[in-house]
Design a protein around this motif. Structure first.
Motif, PDB file in Angstrom:
ATOM      1  N   SER A 783     -39.527  71.125  90.150  1.00  0.00           N
ATOM      2  CA  SER A 783     -39.632  70.831  91.640  1.00  0.00           C
ATOM      3  C   SER A 783     -40.631  70.103  92.465  1.00  0.00           C
ATOM      4  O   SER A 783     -41.461  70.047  92.119  1.00  0.00           O
ATOM      5  N   GLY A 784     -39.888  69.319  93.201  1.00  0.00           N
ATOM      6  CA  GLY A 784     -40.139  67.843  93.699  1.00  0.00           C
ATOM      7  C   GLY A 784     -39.396  67.478  94.334  1.00  0.00           C
ATOM      8  O   GLY A 784     -38.132  66.982  94.238  1.00  0.00           O
ATOM      9  N   GLU A 785     -40.303  66.286  95.197  1.00  0.00           N
ATOM     10  CA  GLU A 785     -39.391  64.981  95.401  1.00  0.00           C
ATOM     11  C   GLU A 785     -39.988  62.842  94.760  1.00  0.00           C
ATOM     12  O   GLU A 785     -41.100  63.181  94.620  1.00  0.00           O
ATOM     13  N   PHE A 786     -38.594  63.039  93.660  1.00  0.00           N
ATOM     14  CA  PHE A 786     -39.071  61.912  93.086  1.00  0.00           C
ATOM     15  C   PHE A 786     -38.760  60.971  93.473  1.00  0.00           C
ATOM     16  O   PHE A 786     -37.231  60.355  94.265  1.00  0.00           O
ATOM     17  N   GLU A 787     -39.367  59.106  93.366  1.00  0.00           N
ATOM     18  CA  GLU A 787     -39.092  58.053  94.183  1.00  0.00           C
ATOM     19  C   GLU A 787     -38.915  57.531  92.979  1.00  0.00           C
ATOM     20  O   GLU A 787     -40.243  56.897  92.256  1.00  0.00           O
ATOM     21  N   CYS A 788     -38.631  56.315  92.922  1.00  0.00           N
ATOM     22  CA  CYS A 788     -38.085  55.549  92.167  1.00  0.00           C
ATOM     23  C   CYS A 788     -38.740  53.837  93.236  1.00  0.00           C
ATOM     24  O   CYS A 788     -38.546  53.586  93.267  1.00  0.00           O
ATOM     25  N   ARG A 789     -40.064  53.520  93.302  1.00  0.00           N
ATOM     26  CA  ARG A 789     -40.402  52.693  94.103  1.00  0.00           C
ATOM     27  C   ARG A 789     -40.244  51.149  92.904  1.00  0.00           C
ATOM     28  O   ARG A 789     -41.031  51.152  91.858  1.00  0.00           O
ATOM     29  N   THR A 790     -40.201  49.877  93.873  1.00  0.00           N
ATOM     30  CA  THR A 790     -39.892  48.677  93.056  1.00  0.00           C
ATOM     31  C   THR A 790     -41.189  48.103  94.661  1.00  0.00           C
ATOM     32  O   THR A 790     -40.517  48.024  95.628  1.00  0.00           O
ATOM     33  N   GLU A 791     -40.067  46.372  94.019  1.00  0.00           N
ATOM     34  CA  GLU A 791     -40.966  45.725  95.726  1.00  0.00           C
ATOM     35  C   GLU A 791     -40.489  45.705  96.587  1.00  0.00           C
ATOM     36  O   GLU A 791     -39.104  45.076  97.501  1.00  0.00           O
ATOM     37  N   GLY A 792     -41.009  46.918  97.635  1.00  0.00           N
ATOM     38  CA  GLY A 792     -40.239  46.947  98.826  1.00  0.00           C
ATOM     39  C   GLY A 792     -39.075  47.951  99.105  1.00  0.00           C
ATOM     40  O   GLY A 792     -38.401  48.583 100.356  1.00  0.00           O
ATOM     41  N   VAL A 793     -38.929  48.512  97.909  1.00  0.00           N
ATOM     42  CA  VAL A 793     -37.656  49.591  98.388  1.00  0.00           C
ATOM     43  C   VAL A 793     -37.433  50.424  97.036  1.00  0.00           C
ATOM     44  O   VAL A 793     -38.516  50.311  96.190  1.00  0.00           O
ATOM     45  N   SER A 794     -37.195  51.647  97.548  1.00  0.00           N
ATOM     46  CA  SER A 794     -37.778  52.855  96.596  1.00  0.00           C
ATOM     47  C   SER A 794     -35.787  53.881  96.629  1.00  0.00           C
ATOM     48  O   SER A 794     -35.510  54.178  97.923  1.00  0.00           O
ATOM     49  N   ALA A 795     -35.940  54.547  95.421  1.00  0.00           N
ATOM     50  CA  ALA A 795     -35.120  55.379  95.179  1.00  0.00           C
ATOM     51  C   ALA A 795     -35.366  56.908  95.486  1.00  0.00           C
ATOM     52  O   ALA A 795     -36.415  57.014  95.084  1.00  0.00           O
ATOM     53  N   PHE A 796     -34.524  57.619  95.880  1.00  0.00           N
ATOM     54  CA  PHE A 796     -35.220  58.549  96.353  1.00  0.00           C
ATOM     55  C   PHE A 796     -34.358  60.378  95.485  1.00  0.00           C
ATOM     56  O   PHE A 796     -33.129  60.106  95.902  1.00  0.00           O
ATOM     57  N   PHE A 797     -35.483  60.901  95.129  1.00  0.00           N
ATOM     58  CA  PHE A 797     -34.524  62.731  94.536  1.00  0.00           C
ATOM     59  C   PHE A 797     -35.163  63.332  94.633  1.00  0.00           C
ATOM     60  O   PHE A 797     -36.261  64.036  93.944  1.00  0.00           O
ATOM     61  N   GLY A 798     -34.214  64.278  95.177  1.00  0.00           N
ATOM     62  CA  GLY A 798     -34.741  65.919  95.170  1.00  0.00           C
ATOM     63  C   GLY A 798     -34.185  66.712  94.534  1.00  0.00           C
ATOM     64  O   GLY A 798     -33.000  66.876  94.212  1.00  0.00           O
ATOM     65  N   VAL A 799     -35.184  67.251  93.808  1.00  0.00           N
ATOM     66  CA  VAL A 799     -35.111  68.302  91.915  1.00  0.00           C
ATOM     67  C   VAL A 799     -35.200  69.625  92.372  1.00  0.00           C
ATOM     68  O   VAL A 799     -36.736  69.769  93.064  1.00  0.00           O
ATOM     69  N   THR A 800     -34.676  70.297  92.628  1.00  0.00           N
ATOM     70  CA  THR A 800     -35.264  71.704  92.065  1.00  0.00           C
ATOM     71  C   THR A 800     -34.794  72.803  91.074  1.00  0.00           C
ATOM     72  O   THR A 800     -33.290  72.000  90.574  1.00  0.00           O
ATOM     73  N   VAL A 801     -35.409  72.872  90.770  1.00  0.00           N
ATOM     74  CA  VAL A 801     -35.714  73.693  89.063  1.00  0.00           C
ATOM     75  C   VAL A 801     -35.287  75.707  89.410  1.00  0.00           C
ATOM     76  O   VAL A 801     -36.950  75.809  89.834  1.00  0.00           O
ATOM     77  N   GLN A 802     -34.703  76.146  89.441  1.00  0.00           N
ATOM     78  CA  GLN A 802     -34.836  77.810  89.541  1.00  0.00           C
ATOM     79  C   GLN A 802     -35.096  77.966  88.203  1.00  0.00           C
ATOM     80  O   GLN A 802     -34.477  78.121  86.442  1.00  0.00           O
TER      81      GLN A 802
END
Length: 1025
Positions: A783-802
């Motif tokens: 669980s946590g916050e994942f980020e796909c980062r490239t030149e100056g931009v990012s996409a964010f994913f909040g993942v929760t595993v239960q």
């Protein structure tokens, strides 16, 4: 383009200061330090203001930035403070450390002078004894208070006063109190009166008079309580106005509490004179009562504690503090979270007369819901005192024979700790009872208060049945106080206040030993430095404290009464105080003390004062910032002192009255921050048109600027456009996909700000425009916050595993277990997953495995085993698995006798060759017995049979013989049943009135009904497996 100001090069700066050294005379002493600067500084060593030169015993070491002084064959004359001074073209710095030279131990012990003999009996000398002690007082604000004490002893003792364990001059200004020694004609002994001029609310507390001479020490205490006058306008025009709660300037903090739990608010306020505190709720002043406790903790904080919160307690709580200098407020909005399952009819407050009854009644939603009754935190079990009745959904508690200590808060609790609360008021001679228990640290003062219905009555204070000395008791009107100064372990016990047939009791518990505070530093000296600095030196306390300690340095501006903490130092020696450490130009004095976990030493004041001027210099300047379009741009710089500054954007001053703002409507948004020495300007979501903006900062002595550049991002994200929140169950396959605008453009994945590393458990793939992060079998720790980062931009994913939810299979209903002492009781719970964790609780407290409690896990089965129960093992048990709970009520009965029948000695008469059966019935079917004849254990044979059936034990003689006569015992533990058997050839009557022979054989007492289930002989079990 970056603009800055300042001198060329950098002045000397010590990275490591020399440490103080203690050596024995004749040994080697060495001081080391590390100093940097540009250009490299020239280092010299000084002592007593004179520069030192190398000699046979003194040498100087240098290795790059590390410098040292080596003193061989140290002599007592070498002791003192050594100063390391470093200079270069940019400035000067110095540091100092003390060298202590100890005398070597003597080869032969010198003769010690004989100890002073104790005074012989009858000589008249002795330890101090109080002839009269101070009396507790309850006064109104503004009244003059006089506390007096008189003590005898020879030599005449020295008297001094303390308030709440602190010296009076540390608590008040000298203008607020006066000490008046008594005159000789007033009576024998020494006396000292404490006069408090115009008492204030913070003057409330415990005042202790100490008497000390060469033979010992004595102390007597009194309580002073200062109350606000009832009239609203003050009669004295100079007196501060009554406290008024002003409108709040900012939104209050929010605090949530579950219904039935406690809420604790703490307000820490400082000021001089000491502020007066008032608590308000929804704009109305609060007074302490059974569920609202107001007190001051050991750290000096003011505490409001709301017990067993109910929905009616929600609202705005305000702590208002004021003194002659002004007023301040602190507020909290209390929200009470109500449970989904509630009482249909809650408890109502009731009153009762002493020796009468009180009835509490409530209703539960379902008649099958079990409940428990509590008086505050004490579980109430059904008995003659507390009669508990269940009639359908009605739950009723009847309290018989009311007494003063029955006054308090009562609770009825359902499953899931859902509670309803009510106050029970007991009317009688005692209005305000003692607390049920009082915990006091050893060496602190213990104060107990009782309020009575009638004024002027005489009560009786006792501890464990013994009357307490009159010197520690005081009464005034309706109030009665017991003050025990400096309690010891001997003061612990059950303290009782009695008034006629009414009484109230508390358990006084004295906790741990209060250690003495450390001693003060010694040899404190001040050296006036160059360029707006002062050097302070000192030596450690003698003897050194046994526990870790630090030194606390404080400053005071000449003409002011306030001491302000500068900093704390771990090592003794020296510290350089620059002008940057003071808020304004002036003459400053300094003092130092030793602080450890056991308290604080008295302060030691450095002789003299120093003139210091605050200046600021640039430690880390502004840097040009390059960011991508839409990102935040952060400009920061560090100064050498805490000082306010001004930010500029493109030459326009940014408003500092608000931390956040806009240059103009619709334009660039910004936020200004200052944390200690660091200043930051954050420009939010900068755009292409902001590129080239010039950011500047200015304060006295410092000006700096930097430029903003906006970079064009070579790629942008097609999906997702916003942050994505995903929830998975353990072992699920997780795939996170980020699609870019360019094919095969590189991107990097991060988790919680850290770059991820590929492994079997985490796979990163790139397919054209799409970048994927795959977790083949997700775990909770993924669980946590994942980020796909490239030149100056990012996409964010909040993942929760239960984890998948856990369910309790058995038991589904509340289980009741009855057992006797020494029995083994097992509580069993079955869950639907073998790896599911569970927790066991008893009476709300988590159970830990020990010699008396065994926790077992076997597949889906969870067991709690009590191998040998005692009455104290009874209570409410819960097996908690996820959000589900299994409930068990265990009752342990103390068995006083194993043998049910016979209760007395049995006489048996038989004729030879007849069948004789001796029978003994026990209270438990698995109990083992021992049969004896005439003191010797019998052995089973065809002629003597031993039988066991349920709770019955038999000794059978199929064909009795004359030699079988004798005394038979059936023994278990310390109990036995006795049978006297007499065998004859035939019946012979010795009574002429009765010629019929009679055979007396005890076969068996009729069976009594038993309510014990048939469980294995070594354990009692609840639940299923």
């Amino acid at each position: 383009m970056k603009a800055s100001s300042g001198d060329q090069g950098s002045p000397p700066c010590f990275l490591r200061f020399p440490r103080p050294v203690r050596v024995v005379s004749g040994a080697e002493a060495e001081l080391k330090c590390v100093v940097l600067g540009e250009p490299p500084p020239v280092v010299v060593w000084e002592k007593g203001g004179q520069q030192l030169a190398a000699s046979e015993r003194l040498s100087f070491l240098a290795d790059g930035a590390e410098h040292g002084l080596l003193l061989s064959t140290a002599l007592p004359t070498d002791a003192g403070v050594y100063v390391c001074r470093a200079r270069n073209a940019a400035g000067e710095a110095y540091a100092a450390a003390a060298v202590t030279v100890l005398e070597p131990p003597a080869s032969e012990p010198e003769p010690q002078p004989a100890e002073r003999p104790l005074p012989p009996p009858g000589s008249g000398e002795g330890a101090p004894v109080f002839l009269t002690g101070p009396r507790s007082q309850w006064v109104l604000r503004g009244v003059e208070v006089v506390l007096t004490c008189r003590a005898g002893g020879l030599p005449e003792p020295t008297l001094y006063w303390e308030k709440d364990g602190m010296a009076l001059d540390e608590v008040w200004d000298s203008s607020h109190f006066a000490l008046e020694p008594g005159r000789a004609e007033e009576g024998p002994g020494a006396s000292l009166a404490l006069r408090i001029l115009a008492a204030r609310l913070p003057d409330s507390g415990v005042y202790v008079c100490h008497a000390r001479n060469a033979h010992g020490h004595a102390q007597a205490g009194a309580l002073l309580q200062v109350h606000q006058p009832p009239e609203s306008p003050p009669s004295d025009p100079d007196e501060a106005p009554a406290p008024v709660v002003e409108p709040l300037k900012c939104a209050p903090k929010t605090f949530w509490v579950n219904e039935g739990k406690h809420a604790k608010f703490r307000c820490y306020v400082m000021g001089k004179p000491e502020p007066e505190i008032e608590w308000h709720w929804e704009g109305r002043p609060l007074l302490p009562d059974r569920r609202r406790l107001m007190y001051r903790d050991r750290d000096g904080g003011f505490v409001l504690k709301v017990l067993y919160c109910q929905a009616k307690d929600r609202g705005l709580y305000v702590c208002a503090a004021r003194n002659s200098a002004g007023q301040t407020l602190s507020a909290v909005q209390l929200h009470v979270k109500e449970p989904r399952l509630r009482f249909t009819r809650p408890l109502q407050d009731v009153e009762g007369r002493e020796h009468g009854i009180a009835v509490l009644e409530c209703k539960v939603p379902n008649s099958r819901i079990p409940t428990a009754w509590f008086r505050e935190d004490q579980r109430l079990l059904p008995c003659r005192k507390y009669e508990q009745i269940e009639e359908g959904t009605v739950r009723r508690l009847i309290i018989h024979r009311l007494k003063a200590d029955d006054d308090g808060v009562y609770l009825c609790e359902m499953r899931g700790r859902v509670r309803t609360v009510a106050n029970v008021t007991v009317k009688g001679p005692i209005l305000k009872r003692l607390p049920r228990k009082l915990d006091v640290l050893e060496g602190e003062n213990a104060v107990l208060l009782v309020e009575t219905l009638e004024a002027g009555v005489e009560g009786r204070w006792s501890r464990d049945g013994e009357e307490l000395p009159v010197i520690c008791q005081s009464s005034s009107g309706h109030m009665h106080a017991l003050v025990l100064p400096g309690v010891t372990r001997e003061d612990a016990g059950e303290v009782t206040f009695s008034l006629g047939n009414s009484r109230t009791t508390t358990l006084l518990r004295v906790k741990c030993v209060k250690h003495s505070p450390p001693g003060p530093p010694v040899s404190a000296e001040m050296f006036k430095g160059h360029k707006n600095t002062v050097l302070l030196t000192w030596k450690p306390p003698d003897p050194a404290p046994e526990t870790p300690f630090i030194y606390r340095l404080e400053r005071q501006e000449v003409g002011s009464e306030d001491w302000i903490q500068c900093f704390s130092i771990e090592k003794a020696g020296a510290v350089e105080v620059p002008g940057d450490c003071v808020p304004s130009e002036g003459d400053y004095r300094f003092r130092i003390c030793t602080v450890s976990g056991h308290g604080r030493s008295p302060h030691v004041v450095f002789h003299g004062s120093a003139h210091l001027v605050p200046t600021a210099r640039l430690v880390a300047g502004l840097e040009d910032v390059q960011v991508y379009n839409g990102e935040d741009a952060v400009f920061s710089l560090d100064l050498s002192t805490i000082i306010q500054g001004t930010w500029f954007l493109n030459g326009e001053e940014l408003k500092s009255n608000e931390p956040e703002g806009q240059v103009e409507p619709g334009a660039l948004r910004y936020r200004m921050e200052q944390k200690g020495l660091q200043h930051r300007l954050i420009l939010h979501a900068v755009k292409h048109q902001d590129s080239g903006a010039l950011v500047g900062f200015s304060c006295p002595g410092v000006q700096d600027s930097a430029a903003l550049t906006i970079q064009e991002s070579p790629v942008h994200i097609l999906s997702p456009q916003d942050k994505v929140s995903l929830t998975f169950t353990t072992s699920d396959r997780v795939v996170l996909t980020c699609e870019l605008s360019r094919v095969d453009f590189p991107a990097t994945w991060y988790k919680d700000g850290q770059k991820v590393e590929e492994s079997e458990l985490l796979v990163v793939k790139m397919d054209g425009r799409k970048h994927r992060l795959i977790l083949p079998e997700a775990k909770v720790q993924d669980s946590g916050e994942f980020e796909c980062r490239t030149e100056g931009v990012s996409a964010f994913f909040g993942v929760t595993v239960q984890d998948p939810p856990v369910h309790i299979v058995e038991p589904r209903e509340h289980v009741f277990v009855h057992a006797i002492t020494s029995e083994c009781v097992m509580l069993a719970c079955e869950v639907d997953r073998e790896d599911a964790p569970v927790c066991w609780y008893k009476d709300g407290q988590e159970v830990e495995e020990s010699d008396f409690v065994v926790l077992e896990n076997e597949g889906p089965h969870r067991r709690l085993v009590l191998p040998a129960t005692q009455p104290s093992d009874g209570g409410e048990f819960q097996c908690v698995a996820g959000d589900e709970r299994a409930y068990f009520t265990v009752t342990i009965t103390d068995v006083s006798s194993w043998i049910v029948y016979p209760s007395g000695k049995v006489y048996v008469a038989a004729v030879r060759l007849e069948r004789v059966v001796l029978t003994c019935e026990l209270c438990r079917p698995w109990a083992e017995v021992r049969w004896t004849k005439n003191g010797e254990e019998v052995v089973e044979s065809p002629a003597l049979l031993l039988q066991k059936e349920d709770t019955v034990r038999r000794l059978v003689l199929p064909s009795v013989q004359l030699e079988d006569s004798g005394e038979y015992l059936c023994e278990i533990d310390d109990e036995s049943a006795s049978f006297t058997l007499t065998v004859t050839e035939s019946y012979q009557s010795q009574d002429s009135s009765n010629n019929n022979p009679e055979l007396c054989v005890l076969l068996k007492k009729p069976k009594t009904r038993r309510l014990w289930s048939h469980f294995p002989p070594w354990r009692r079990t609840a639940g299923t497996e």
